[in-house]
Design a protein around this motif. Structure first.
Motif, mmCIF file in Angstrom:
data_model
loop_
_atom_site.group_PDB
_atom_site.id
_atom_site.type_symbol
_atom_site.label_atom_id
_atom_site.label_comp_id
_atom_site.label_asym_id
_atom_site.label_seq_id
_atom_site.Cartn_x
_atom_site.Cartn_y
_atom_site.Cartn_z
ATOM 1 N N GLY A 24 0.813 -1.209 0.000
ATOM 2 C CA GLY A 24 0.000 0.000 0.000
ATOM 3 C C GLY A 24 0.849 1.262 0.000
ATOM 4 N N PHE A 25 0.202 2.391 -0.132
ATOM 5 C CA PHE A 25 0.819 3.723 -0.166
ATOM 6 C C PHE A 25 0.988 4.245 1.258
ATOM 7 C CE2 PHE A 25 0.145 8.289 0.168
ATOM 8 C CZ PHE A 25 1.066 8.791 -0.724
ATOM 9 N N LEU A 88 -2.682 -4.681 -1.419
ATOM 10 C CA LEU A 88 -3.429 -3.959 -0.390
ATOM 11 C C LEU A 88 -3.521 -2.498 -0.801
ATOM 12 C CD1 LEU A 88 -3.387 -4.361 3.386
ATOM 13 C CD2 LEU A 88 -2.895 -2.084 2.472
ATOM 14 N N SER A 89 -4.722 -1.991 -0.840
ATOM 15 C CA SER A 89 -4.998 -0.583 -1.137
ATOM 16 C C SER A 89 -4.344 -0.157 -2.447
ATOM 17 C CB SER A 89 -4.571 0.277 0.055
ATOM 18 O OG SER A 89 -5.182 1.533 -0.088
ATOM 19 N N MET A 90 -3.296 0.680 -2.436
ATOM 20 C CA MET A 90 -2.676 1.057 -3.703
ATOM 21 C C MET A 90 -2.213 -0.187 -4.466
ATOM 22 S SD MET A 90 0.611 3.530 -4.465
ATOM 23 C CE MET A 90 1.853 2.435 -3.785
ATOM 24 N N TYR A 93 -4.984 -1.367 -6.402
ATOM 25 C CA TYR A 93 -5.215 -0.579 -7.637
ATOM 26 C C TYR A 93 -4.293 -1.076 -8.753
ATOM 27 C CZ TYR A 93 -7.014 3.013 -4.296
ATOM 28 O OH TYR A 93 -7.663 3.690 -3.293
ATOM 29 N N ARG A 127 -5.349 14.724 -3.431
ATOM 30 C CA ARG A 127 -4.146 13.958 -3.810
ATOM 31 C C ARG A 127 -3.139 14.855 -4.541
ATOM 32 N NH1 ARG A 127 -4.748 8.522 -3.059
ATOM 33 N NH2 ARG A 127 -6.785 7.553 -3.405
ATOM 34 N N MET A 146 -1.599 10.632 7.976
ATOM 35 C CA MET A 146 -2.347 9.454 7.488
ATOM 36 C C MET A 146 -2.500 8.377 8.555
ATOM 37 S SD MET A 146 -0.934 8.536 3.693
ATOM 38 C CE MET A 146 -1.976 7.090 3.526
ATOM 39 N N LEU A 150 -5.067 5.132 8.722
ATOM 40 C CA LEU A 150 -4.548 3.842 8.258
ATOM 41 C C LEU A 150 -4.844 2.701 9.208
ATOM 42 C CD1 LEU A 150 -1.077 4.747 6.688
ATOM 43 C CD2 LEU A 150 -3.211 4.224 5.517
ATOM 44 N N MET A 185 -2.712 7.707 -8.548
ATOM 45 C CA MET A 185 -3.983 7.271 -7.943
ATOM 46 C C MET A 185 -5.101 8.259 -8.257
ATOM 47 S SD MET A 185 -2.957 5.479 -4.304
ATOM 48 C CE MET A 185 -1.929 6.768 -3.606
ATOM 49 N N LEU A 215 -10.950 3.854 5.101
ATOM 50 C CA LEU A 215 -10.644 4.442 3.788
ATOM 51 C C LEU A 215 -11.349 3.727 2.637
ATOM 52 C CD1 LEU A 215 -6.839 5.217 4.222
ATOM 53 C CD2 LEU A 215 -8.762 6.795 4.353
ATOM 54 N N HIS A 240 -7.493 -0.264 7.864
ATOM 55 C CA HIS A 240 -7.072 -0.263 6.459
ATOM 56 C C HIS A 240 -5.780 -1.071 6.259
ATOM 57 C CE1 HIS A 240 -7.155 1.466 2.439
ATOM 58 N NE2 HIS A 240 -5.921 1.934 2.577
ATOM 59 N N MET A 241 -4.928 -1.116 7.268
ATOM 60 C CA MET A 241 -3.653 -1.835 7.166
ATOM 61 C C MET A 241 -3.794 -3.242 7.736
ATOM 62 S SD MET A 241 -1.103 -0.327 5.711
ATOM 63 C CE MET A 241 -1.745 0.813 4.490
HETATM 64 C C1 MLT Z 1 -3.067 2.936 0.533
HETATM 65 O O1 MLT Z 1 -3.124 2.462 1.671
HETATM 66 O O2 MLT Z 1 -2.402 2.414 -0.374
HETATM 67 C C2 MLT Z 1 -3.788 4.214 0.289
HETATM 68 O O3 MLT Z 1 -4.721 4.429 1.299
HETATM 69 C C3 MLT Z 1 -4.401 4.227 -1.069
HETATM 70 C C4 MLT Z 1 -5.186 5.481 -1.302
HETATM 71 O O4 MLT Z 1 -4.734 6.564 -0.921
HETATM 72 O O5 MLT Z 1 -6.253 5.383 -1.927
#
Ligand code: MLT
Length: 263
Positions: A24-25, A88-90, A93, A127, A146, A150, A185, A215, A240-241
């Protein structure tokens, strides 16, 4: 082997589809350390995405699609043509971008605390603001707040070591990587139709959510699961993590996905 592609676990001579983990990011492949430790019997690759970890200096044009192309190339350089890809998350994506542009590479997909929708205009504007500030005087400090979003309240209250580790990694995030990833993103597109195509192929899939994820919502996860023809696996008391907050059940879910893909 590229120094941003890290191999772990057990690699039988005939392995043709390892488990590939995407972070993730604004973290890097280190976020998977405990999960990987729970899966010693699987062939696992954890990748640093462009701009992060050992790929801090990597230049890839083209947003998340560029990240997906770089991933496909890095895996091909490793001799990996197919993989069970989990992000995970990013990282999710990027897995979905890979599913769009390189669908033949997927032996299975894992989407953890992520979403298939595009950003609303305010989120996109935020962003782009974060990207600009990261490249200015603030640097990595721009992502420090963040931490509140997170981790879930259970982790914040009961797992101080997870919060401390995450705080340290946020402080180490490369400003150029922060900026590039935020811009990528911000430009991402809705990929529910891509997931539906995977669902109609009956691709083995995992959709996993920390029950306290602030998130990516329950609705986000339900829609992805529905498109893929699967159910949401919920990790109670994680945010989220999830993979950092409660790695043991997350590893178990990934192991189960891998075995389904192997069958
Ligand atoms: C992540 O955890 O990778 C971020 O929350 C992704 C996002 O900012 O959408």
């Amino acid at each position: 082997m590229s120094d941003f592609v890290h191999r772990y676990g057990t690699w039988p001579a005939s392995t043709d589809a390892p488990l590939v983990l995407l972070h993730g990011f604004p973290l890097d492949s280190r976020m998977w350390t405990t999960v990987i430790g729970e899966l010693p019997e699987l062939p696992v690759i954890a990748v640093d995405l462009p701009g992060f970890g050992k790929a801090s200096d990597a230049e890839t044009p083209g947003g998340l699609e560029g990240f997906a192309d770089a991933l496909a190339q890095a895996l091909a350089d490793e001799g990996v043509q197919r993989a069970v890809v989990a992000g995970l998350s990013m990282g999710g994506y990027v897995a979905m971008a890979l599913a769009q542009s390189h669908p033949q590479m997927l032996a299975g997909i894992g989407l953890l605390d992520t979403k298939a929708s595009a950003d609303a205009p305010e989120a996109r504007a935020n962003r782009l603001d974060v990207a600009q500030r990261a490249l200015g005087d603030e640097g990595a400090a721009v992502v420090a707040p963040m931490i509140e979003a997170l981790v879930g309240p259970t982790t914040a209250a009961h797992r101080p070591e997870v919060v401390a580790q995450l705080r340290e990694w946020l402080a180490q995030a490369p400003p150029a990587g922060i900026a590039r990833a935020q811009r990528a993103m911000a430009a991402r597109v809705d990929r529910h139709a891509v997931l539906e195509r995977l669902g109609s192929r009956q691709l083995p899939a995992l959709v996993l959510r920390g029950s306290e994820d602030a998130l990516a919502t329950g609705d986000d996860h339900q829609k992805m699961a529905q498109a893929l023809g699967t159910d949401v696996v919920s990790i109670e008391g994680a945010g989220h993590m999830s993979a950092l907050e409660d790695p043991v059940p997350v590893a178990a879910a990934l192991g189960e996905l891998y075995r389904r893909a192997e069958a």
